[in-house]
Design a protein around this motif. Structure first.
Motif, PDB file in Angstrom:
ATOM      1  N   PRO A 190      62.818 122.926  73.984  1.00  0.00           N
ATOM      2  CA  PRO A 190      61.851 122.568  75.030  1.00  0.00           C
ATOM      3  C   PRO A 190      62.101 121.170  75.580  1.00  0.00           C
ATOM      4  CG  PRO A 190      60.850 122.375  72.866  1.00  0.00           C
ATOM      5  CD  PRO A 190      62.209 122.994  72.654  1.00  0.00           C
ATOM      6  N   LEU A 191      61.676 120.937  76.804  1.00  0.00           N
ATOM      7  CA  LEU A 191      61.733 119.594  77.371  1.00  0.00           C
ATOM      8  C   LEU A 191      60.885 118.642  76.547  1.00  0.00           C
ATOM      9  CD1 LEU A 191      61.458 120.100  81.243  1.00  0.00           C
ATOM     10  CD2 LEU A 191      63.365 119.057  80.027  1.00  0.00           C
ATOM     11  N   LYS A 192      61.375 117.433  76.368  1.00  0.00           N
ATOM     12  CA  LYS A 192      60.639 116.434  75.610  1.00  0.00           C
ATOM     13  C   LYS A 192      59.677 115.667  76.529  1.00  0.00           C
ATOM     14  CE  LYS A 192      64.569 115.734  72.491  1.00  0.00           C
ATOM     15  NZ  LYS A 192      65.562 114.750  71.995  1.00  0.00           N
ATOM     16  N   PRO A 193      58.573 115.150  75.980  1.00  0.00           N
ATOM     17  CA  PRO A 193      57.626 114.377  76.812  1.00  0.00           C
ATOM     18  C   PRO A 193      58.286 113.197  77.513  1.00  0.00           C
ATOM     19  CG  PRO A 193      56.644 114.916  74.693  1.00  0.00           C
ATOM     20  CD  PRO A 193      58.086 115.327  74.611  1.00  0.00           C
ATOM     21  N   GLU A 194      59.202 112.484  76.822  1.00  0.00           N
ATOM     22  CA  GLU A 194      59.847 111.323  77.451  1.00  0.00           C
ATOM     23  C   GLU A 194      60.769 111.732  78.593  1.00  0.00           C
ATOM     24  OE1 GLU A 194      62.080 112.012  73.463  1.00  0.00           O
ATOM     25  OE2 GLU A 194      60.036 112.150  74.245  1.00  0.00           O
TER      26      GLU A 194
ATOM     27  N   ARG B  42      60.115 114.284  80.650  1.00  0.00           N
ATOM     28  CA  ARG B  42      59.185 114.511  81.779  1.00  0.00           C
ATOM     29  C   ARG B  42      58.699 113.189  82.349  1.00  0.00           C
ATOM     30  NH1 ARG B  42      57.840 119.685  82.433  1.00  0.00           N
ATOM     31  NH2 ARG B  42      58.096 121.156  80.697  1.00  0.00           N
ATOM     32  N   LEU B  43      58.476 112.210  81.480  1.00  0.00           N
ATOM     33  CA  LEU B  43      57.992 110.907  81.925  1.00  0.00           C
ATOM     34  C   LEU B  43      59.016 110.199  82.800  1.00  0.00           C
ATOM     35  CD1 LEU B  43      55.752 108.739  81.700  1.00  0.00           C
ATOM     36  CD2 LEU B  43      56.958 107.854  79.689  1.00  0.00           C
TER      37      LEU B  43
ATOM     38  N   PHE C  39      66.357 116.506  86.701  1.00  0.00           N
ATOM     39  CA  PHE C  39      67.068 115.255  86.444  1.00  0.00           C
ATOM     40  C   PHE C  39      66.115 114.215  85.867  1.00  0.00           C
ATOM     41  CE2 PHE C  39      69.741 117.186  89.727  1.00  0.00           C
ATOM     42  CZ  PHE C  39      71.010 116.960  89.224  1.00  0.00           C
ATOM     43  N   TYR C  40      66.648 113.372  84.991  1.00  0.00           N
ATOM     44  CA  TYR C  40      65.824 112.297  84.440  1.00  0.00           C
ATOM     45  C   TYR C  40      66.718 111.147  83.964  1.00  0.00           C
ATOM     46  CZ  TYR C  40      67.024 113.361  79.543  1.00  0.00           C
ATOM     47  OH  TYR C  40      67.691 113.534  78.350  1.00  0.00           O
ATOM     48  N   VAL C  41      66.117 109.987  83.780  1.00  0.00           N
ATOM     49  CA  VAL C  41      66.809 108.826  83.222  1.00  0.00           C
ATOM     50  C   VAL C  41      66.725 108.919  81.707  1.00  0.00           C
ATOM     51  CG1 VAL C  41      66.807 106.323  82.979  1.00  0.00           C
ATOM     52  CG2 VAL C  41      66.376 107.345  85.210  1.00  0.00           C
TER      53      VAL C  41
END
Length: 322
Positions: free
Chosen positions: A17-21, A23-24, A167-169
């Motif tokens: 699953p996607l992690k909370p960080e 998504r943040l 996409f995320y950092v």
């Protein structure tokens, strides 16, 4: 610095699953970043070629390519010589060794050989992650059909829809240093499970704002058109159809230090042998050739006014005398 998954056999961890960080730190499409400055080199030496159809980008570990190869070759050669030396020395003195000491010598030699083998095996594994492979692992962003084409380490190519890619950092630790890069996740239909992952480009930074501005360059290319990225792009890496020269590789390693020229000169004793390892990695690897189906989907119009080919370098501005 190498990506966290450099030594992992299968790269990223998937089917999770996607992690909370994550998504943040999401990088959202369709949202402009106000601080974006057209006068800054926000592509950060990541582009191989660019046009109205696609932007081709180099892989995450390309800038540091050759460092692990250099270390691996030194370890393999050095430890092999060490093992051969102590083995020869032991054998040559075997008759002079007391009988009660021979068992201890056998055990010592066996333990040394086992440790040397483990170090050599680990080094050889890392060596083959960099050498005897491909000179780079490119990625293409096709703005016309909204697809991303990703080149895997094993030579396979797969595509993913731009609009459905998350996409995320990503932030991670390298010893005492906090670093970051840009990662894309291909999600399942529920938009909750990571099915595949890749890094967007070669750029890394300890500053999340820099990474967001780097992302904005490619987001604008995909969503706003090629005009602004075309004006900004001053140089393309000359590696689409040929291997880089030793000098190009040496300079790429030198640019890992974003400080002054003095710092880069001070790093020469490290970068010089690393550049030779980089030559070894590049010369033992193949230049990636996109399959026909990718080239067909990424066809460039003959009259495309926004072509920046591999090796493009903008002419230097010269001041005219009054």
């Amino acid at each position: 610095m190498y990506s966290p998954e450099f030594l992992r056999p299968n790269g990223f961890k998937v089917n999770r699953p996607l992690k909370p960080e994550e998504r943040l730190n999401e990088l959202k499409k369709g949202e402009k970043i106000a601080e974006f400055d057209e006068n800054l080199p926000l592509y950060q030496l990541s582009v191989i070629q660019q046009n109205s159809t696609f932007a081709e980008i180099v892989d995450r570990d390309y800038p540091i390519r050759g460092v692990f190869t250099t270390l691996a070759l030194l370890i393999i050669v050095g430890l092999s010589w060490f093992l051969a030396a102590i083995t020869f020395d032991t054998v040559s003195r075997w008759d002079a060794i007391e009988e009660y000491n021979r068992e201890g010598m056998r055990n010592t030699l066996f333990f040394a050989a086992l440790m040397v083998f483990l170090f050599i095996a680990f080094s050889a594994y890392g060596l083959f992650r960099e050498s005897f492979s491909y000179t780079h692992f490119p990625l293409r962003l096709n703005r016309k059909n909204r697809k991303i084409y990703i080149w895997r380490r094993n030579g396979e190519v797969f595509s993913a829809p731009w609009d459905k890619t998350f996409f995320y950092v990503r932030c991670y630790s390298k010893g005492a240093v906090q670093m970051g890069d840009i990662v894309g996740h291909i999600l399942s239909e529920d938009r909750q499970t990571v099915k595949d992952s890749f890094t967007l480009s070669s750029y890394t930074s300890s500053d999340a704002t820099d990474l967001r501005l780097h992302w904005e360059y490619f987001r604008r290319f995909m969503e706003d058109g090629p005009a602004q990225p075309y004006r900004m792009l001053k140089i393309c890496l000359p590696i689409a159809k040929r291997r880089e020269t030793w000098w190009e590789g040496f300079m790429r390693l030198s640019l890992l230090l974003h400080g002054s020229v003095i710092m880069q000169i001070m790093a020469t004793p490290f970068n010089l042998p690393a550049s030779l390892g980089r030559v070894f990695a590049m010369r033992t690897s193949k230049i990636p050739r996109w399959p026909d189906w990718v080239e067909q989907e990424c066809a460039i119009a003959k009259d495309d006014p926004y072509v920046r080919e591999s090796g493009y370098e903008a002419p230097r501005e010269t001041s005219q005398a009054a």
